[in-house]
Design an enzyme around this catalytic site. Structure first.
Site, PDB file in Angstrom:
ATOM      1  N   SER A 154       0.813  -1.221   0.000  1.00  0.00           N
ATOM      2  CA  SER A 154       0.000   0.000   0.000  1.00  0.00           C
ATOM      3  C   SER A 154       0.844   1.269   0.000  1.00  0.00           C
ATOM      4  CB  SER A 154      -0.954   0.000   1.202  1.00  0.00           C
ATOM      5  OG  SER A 154      -0.230  -0.066   2.406  1.00  0.00           O
ATOM      6  N   HIS A 203       9.816  -1.396   1.978  1.00  0.00           N
ATOM      7  CA  HIS A 203       9.881  -1.587   3.427  1.00  0.00           C
ATOM      8  C   HIS A 203       9.773  -3.061   3.755  1.00  0.00           C
ATOM      9  CE1 HIS A 203       5.748  -0.673   2.184  1.00  0.00           C
ATOM     10  NE2 HIS A 203       5.333  -1.510   3.127  1.00  0.00           N
TER      11      HIS A 203
HETATM   12  P1  DGP Z   1       2.324  -2.367   2.914  1.00  0.00           P
HETATM   13  O1  DGP Z   1       0.861  -2.661   2.905  1.00  0.00           O
HETATM   14  O2  DGP Z   1       3.180  -3.611   2.838  1.00  0.00           O
HETATM   15  O3  DGP Z   1       2.696  -1.316   1.890  1.00  0.00           O
HETATM   16  O4  DGP Z   1       2.619  -1.768   4.348  1.00  0.00           O
HETATM   17  C1  DGP Z   1       2.448  -0.438   4.660  1.00  0.00           C
HETATM   18  C2  DGP Z   1       2.378  -0.354   6.164  1.00  0.00           C
HETATM   19  O5  DGP Z   1       2.586   0.992   6.521  1.00  0.00           O
HETATM   20  C3  DGP Z   1       1.042  -0.759   6.763  1.00  0.00           C
HETATM   21  O6  DGP Z   1       1.215  -1.928   7.552  1.00  0.00           O
HETATM   22  C4  DGP Z   1       0.631   0.409   7.632  1.00  0.00           C
HETATM   23  C5  DGP Z   1       1.876   1.266   7.706  1.00  0.00           C
HETATM   24  N1  DGP Z   1       1.625   2.687   7.722  1.00  0.00           N
HETATM   25  C6  DGP Z   1       0.903   3.400   6.781  1.00  0.00           C
HETATM   26  N2  DGP Z   1       0.891   4.701   7.114  1.00  0.00           N
HETATM   27  C7  DGP Z   1       1.626   4.813   8.263  1.00  0.00           C
HETATM   28  C8  DGP Z   1       1.955   5.926   9.096  1.00  0.00           C
HETATM   29  O7  DGP Z   1       1.602   7.089   8.856  1.00  0.00           O
HETATM   30  N3  DGP Z   1       2.701   5.645  10.206  1.00  0.00           N
HETATM   31  C9  DGP Z   1       3.135   4.385  10.510  1.00  0.00           C
HETATM   32  N4  DGP Z   1       3.848   4.220  11.632  1.00  0.00           N
HETATM   33  N5  DGP Z   1       2.817   3.320   9.744  1.00  0.00           N
HETATM   34  C10 DGP Z   1       2.082   3.536   8.637  1.00  0.00           C
END
Ligand code: DGP
Length: 114
Positions: free
Chosen positions: A95, A100
């Site tokens: 997403s 990451h």
């Molecule tokens: P993926 O779906 O693999 O792209 O993981 C994206 C992750 O990023 C998801 O598990 C939630 C996390 N995430 C999204 N926005 C933020 C944010 O603003 N802060 C933090 N700490 N995590 C976030």
């Protein structure tokens, strides 16, 4: 200049986060929507969009992310194991388009992940 990614904004403090690790190549912070007691995202400072975009030149960097994951896992006390995951693209349910590595642990995980 290219628009900063969400995770670059986290790295520079524009978006608050609980940072757990930083070095010159990467940074790691707790996921906002944890799927387990420990859920940390390890990101390269270089804003590579996804695993599909890495090149031979990124080999050392990607290895470094895994090494950092093992160090954080030890610090988090994940002595019974853990999982590291790169979600990639639509079917991988990625997403955020900034590479990451998810580090997930602290409970019994299931397989297959669904
Ligand atoms: P993926 O779906 O693999 O792209 O993981 C994206 C992750 O990023 C998801 O598990 C939630 C996390 N995430 C999204 N926005 C933020 C944010 O603003 N802060 C933090 N700490 N995590 C976030």
């Amino acid at each position: 200049m290219a628009e900063k990614t969400l995770f670059q904004k986290i790295a520079n403090g524009e978006i608050p986060s609980e940072m757990v690790y930083e070095d010159d190549q990467c940074f790691a912070f707790r996921d906002i929507n944890p799927q387990a007691p420990t859920h940390i995202l390890i990101c390269p400072r270089k804003p590579i969009p996804s695993l599909d975009d890495i090149t031979e030149d990124d080999g050392e960097l990607v290895g470094h992310l895994s090494l950092v994951a093992t160090r954080i896992a030890a610090e988090e006390g994940l002595t019974n194991g853990y999982r590291t995951v790169y979600n990639c693209g639509e079917h991988g349910q990625q997403s955020v388009p900034h590479l990451h590595l998810h580090l997930i642990g602290g409970r019994q995980l299931n397989w297959p992940p669904g």
